[in-house]
Design a protein around this motif. Structure first.
Motif, PDB file in Angstrom:
ATOM      1  N   UNK A  85      10.552  -2.242  15.610  1.00  0.00           N
ATOM      2  CA  UNK A  85      10.972  -3.421  14.853  1.00  0.00           C
ATOM      3  C   UNK A  85       9.755  -4.199  14.356  1.00  0.00           C
ATOM      4  N   UNK A  86       8.734  -4.310  15.201  1.00  0.00           N
ATOM      5  CA  UNK A  86       7.515  -5.025  14.811  1.00  0.00           C
ATOM      6  C   UNK A  86       6.856  -4.342  13.625  1.00  0.00           C
ATOM      7  N   UNK A  87       6.728  -3.016  13.682  1.00  0.00           N
ATOM      8  CA  UNK A  87       6.075  -2.285  12.596  1.00  0.00           C
ATOM      9  C   UNK A  87       6.879  -2.368  11.302  1.00  0.00           C
ATOM     10  N   UNK A  88       8.199  -2.347  11.408  1.00  0.00           N
ATOM     11  CA  UNK A  88       9.033  -2.520  10.211  1.00  0.00           C
ATOM     12  C   UNK A  88       8.770  -3.885   9.585  1.00  0.00           C
ATOM     13  N   UNK A  89       8.639  -4.910  10.439  1.00  0.00           N
ATOM     14  CA  UNK A  89       8.343  -6.253   9.933  1.00  0.00           C
ATOM     15  C   UNK A  89       6.970  -6.298   9.291  1.00  0.00           C
ATOM     16  N   UNK A  90       5.987  -5.644   9.899  1.00  0.00           N
ATOM     17  CA  UNK A  90       4.626  -5.622   9.350  1.00  0.00           C
ATOM     18  C   UNK A  90       4.620  -5.015   7.962  1.00  0.00           C
ATOM     19  N   UNK A  91       5.291  -3.889   7.788  1.00  0.00           N
ATOM     20  CA  UNK A  91       5.347  -3.229   6.479  1.00  0.00           C
ATOM     21  C   UNK A  91       6.008  -4.132   5.458  1.00  0.00           C
ATOM     22  N   UNK A  92       7.098  -4.782   5.843  1.00  0.00           N
ATOM     23  CA  UNK A  92       7.813  -5.664   4.924  1.00  0.00           C
ATOM     24  C   UNK A  92       6.927  -6.828   4.472  1.00  0.00           C
ATOM     25  N   UNK A  93       6.174  -7.421   5.409  1.00  0.00           N
ATOM     26  CA  UNK A  93       5.287  -8.541   5.076  1.00  0.00           C
ATOM     27  C   UNK A  93       4.175  -8.090   4.138  1.00  0.00           C
ATOM     28  N   UNK A  94       3.566  -6.954   4.422  1.00  0.00           N
ATOM     29  CA  UNK A  94       2.469  -6.450   3.591  1.00  0.00           C
ATOM     30  C   UNK A  94       2.939  -6.139   2.176  1.00  0.00           C
ATOM     31  N   UNK A  95       4.087  -5.549   2.052  1.00  0.00           N
ATOM     32  CA  UNK A  95       4.589  -5.191   0.726  1.00  0.00           C
ATOM     33  C   UNK A  95       5.052  -6.419  -0.041  1.00  0.00           C
ATOM     34  N   UNK A  96       5.566  -7.419   0.665  1.00  0.00           N
ATOM     35  CA  UNK A  96       6.062  -8.622  -0.013  1.00  0.00           C
ATOM     36  C   UNK A  96       4.931  -9.553  -0.429  1.00  0.00           C
ATOM     37  N   UNK A 151      -0.664   1.386   3.264  1.00  0.00           N
ATOM     38  CA  UNK A 151       0.076   0.576   2.289  1.00  0.00           C
ATOM     39  C   UNK A 151      -0.797   0.264   1.076  1.00  0.00           C
ATOM     40  N   UNK A 152      -2.097   0.048   1.309  1.00  0.00           N
ATOM     41  CA  UNK A 152      -3.027  -0.165   0.191  1.00  0.00           C
ATOM     42  C   UNK A 152      -3.125   1.083  -0.675  1.00  0.00           C
ATOM     43  N   UNK A 153      -3.114   2.260  -0.052  1.00  0.00           N
ATOM     44  CA  UNK A 153      -3.218   3.511  -0.813  1.00  0.00           C
ATOM     45  C   UNK A 153      -2.014   3.734  -1.712  1.00  0.00           C
ATOM     46  N   UNK A 154      -0.915   3.049  -1.407  1.00  0.00           N
ATOM     47  CA  UNK A 154       0.286   3.158  -2.239  1.00  0.00           C
ATOM     48  C   UNK A 154       0.271   2.189  -3.418  1.00  0.00           C
ATOM     49  N   UNK A 155      -0.827   1.400  -3.512  1.00  0.00           N
ATOM     50  CA  UNK A 155      -0.986   0.517  -4.659  1.00  0.00           C
ATOM     51  C   UNK A 155      -0.411  -0.874  -4.501  1.00  0.00           C
ATOM     52  N   UNK A 156      -0.050  -1.281  -3.291  1.00  0.00           N
ATOM     53  CA  UNK A 156       0.517  -2.615  -3.092  1.00  0.00           C
ATOM     54  C   UNK A 156      -0.567  -3.700  -3.139  1.00  0.00           C
ATOM     55  N   UNK A 157      -1.812  -3.338  -2.871  1.00  0.00           N
ATOM     56  CA  UNK A 157      -2.957  -4.251  -2.939  1.00  0.00           C
ATOM     57  C   UNK A 157      -4.219  -3.410  -2.836  1.00  0.00           C
ATOM     58  N   UNK A 158      -5.376  -4.019  -3.056  1.00  0.00           N
ATOM     59  CA  UNK A 158      -6.639  -3.295  -2.984  1.00  0.00           C
ATOM     60  C   UNK A 158      -7.153  -3.192  -1.567  1.00  0.00           C
ATOM     61  N   UNK A 159      -8.014  -2.201  -1.326  1.00  0.00           N
ATOM     62  CA  UNK A 159      -8.533  -1.993   0.018  1.00  0.00           C
ATOM     63  C   UNK A 159      -9.487  -3.113   0.431  1.00  0.00           C
ATOM     64  N   UNK A 160     -10.379  -3.552  -0.461  1.00  0.00           N
ATOM     65  CA  UNK A 160     -11.324  -4.620  -0.137  1.00  0.00           C
ATOM     66  C   UNK A 160     -10.600  -5.928   0.170  1.00  0.00           C
ATOM     67  N   UNK A 161      -9.649  -6.361  -0.690  1.00  0.00           N
ATOM     68  CA  UNK A 161      -8.885  -7.569  -0.332  1.00  0.00           C
ATOM     69  C   UNK A 161      -8.168  -7.438   1.010  1.00  0.00           C
ATOM     70  N   UNK A 162      -7.723  -6.225   1.339  1.00  0.00           N
ATOM     71  CA  UNK A 162      -7.046  -6.018   2.618  1.00  0.00           C
ATOM     72  C   UNK A 162      -8.013  -6.252   3.783  1.00  0.00           C
ATOM     73  N   UNK A 163      -9.249  -5.760   3.650  1.00  0.00           N
ATOM     74  CA  UNK A 163     -10.249  -5.934   4.711  1.00  0.00           C
ATOM     75  C   UNK A 163     -10.608  -7.405   4.868  1.00  0.00           C
TER      76      UNK A 163
END
Length: 214
Positions: free
Chosen positions: A11-22, A53-65
């Motif tokens: 459940x936690x990981x599902x929430x993490x993915x949802x937050x990152x994509x949103x 998730x960054x590799x799927x194009x939802x955001x850039x790798x540098x901004x993620x770091x």
């Protein structure tokens, strides 16, 4: 991991993915801050997932770091001030009431800090089971906040970058990163051991020089 622990983690990981994509990259910061405050949520899972998730194009790798490091610092501040306000006994008692966390985890982090000092904050950020909780003894011992911040950012940026890049490069195989983390942790344990040995040798040398000068 027992089945009763896998379900809440799922459940936690599902929430993490949802937050990152949103939210995009800021969502990585939010997820990392939560992971820092609640150690049962492992960074060796959250960060590679952020890279994937960054590799799927939802955001850039540098901004993620950058966002992950900012989130790590924010979460570290929460635990630092919690340690300063509550003290060792109350923190340990509270840890036993948190799912997937135990007082011995806090005791382990305190032991690390007492043995290695500032190096524990720097290198402890790269050791699972220690990286989040190391903020607590730093707060209990009132480590200077500017020093705590510098060591936290330095250690967290290295750890976050390594795991996010690994998840980015592995893509759908991001979950394999968790299996390699133990090797990295062992290298850091050795590094800390060498630092301690060097410190002891320097102290002994100075003491010997002082004795010979008398």
């Amino acid at each position: 991991m027992p089945d009763d622990e896998r379900l809440p983690m799922r459940h936690v990981l599902d929430w993490v993915v949802a937050v990152m994509r949103a939210l995009g990259a800021p969502g990585v910061g939010v997820a990392t801050a939560v992971e820092s405050v609640f150690p049962p949520v492992p960074s060796e899972v959250v960060l590679p997932l952020a890279g994937y998730t960054a590799s799927q194009g939802h955001y850039g790798m540098i901004p993620a770091i950058v966002a992950a490091t900012a989130g790590s610092l924010a979460g570290a501040y929460v635990l630092y001030y919690l340690g300063a306000a509550w003290g060792r006994d109350r923190i340990c008692a509270a840890a036993d009431r948190v799912p997937l966390l135990h007082a011995r985890d806090v005791e382990r982090a305190i032991g690390w800090f007492r043995r290695h000092g500032p190096a524990a904050v720097l290198l402890g950020r790269m050791v699972p089971g220690i990286r989040s909780l190391i903020s607590i003894p730093a707060g209990i011992d009132r480590m200077p906040i500017w020093s705590f911040s510098i060591y936290t950012v330095a250690g967290s940026s290295v750890w976050n970058s390594a795991l996010i890049v690994a998840g980015y490069e592995l893509g759908a195989q991001w979950h394999h990163v968790e299996g390699y983390v133990g090797t990295v942790s062992n290298v850091i344990y050795i590094g800390l051991g060498l630092l301690v040995i060097g410190f002891v040798l320097r102290r002994l040398r100075r003491r010997a020089q002082g004795s010979s000068g008398e």
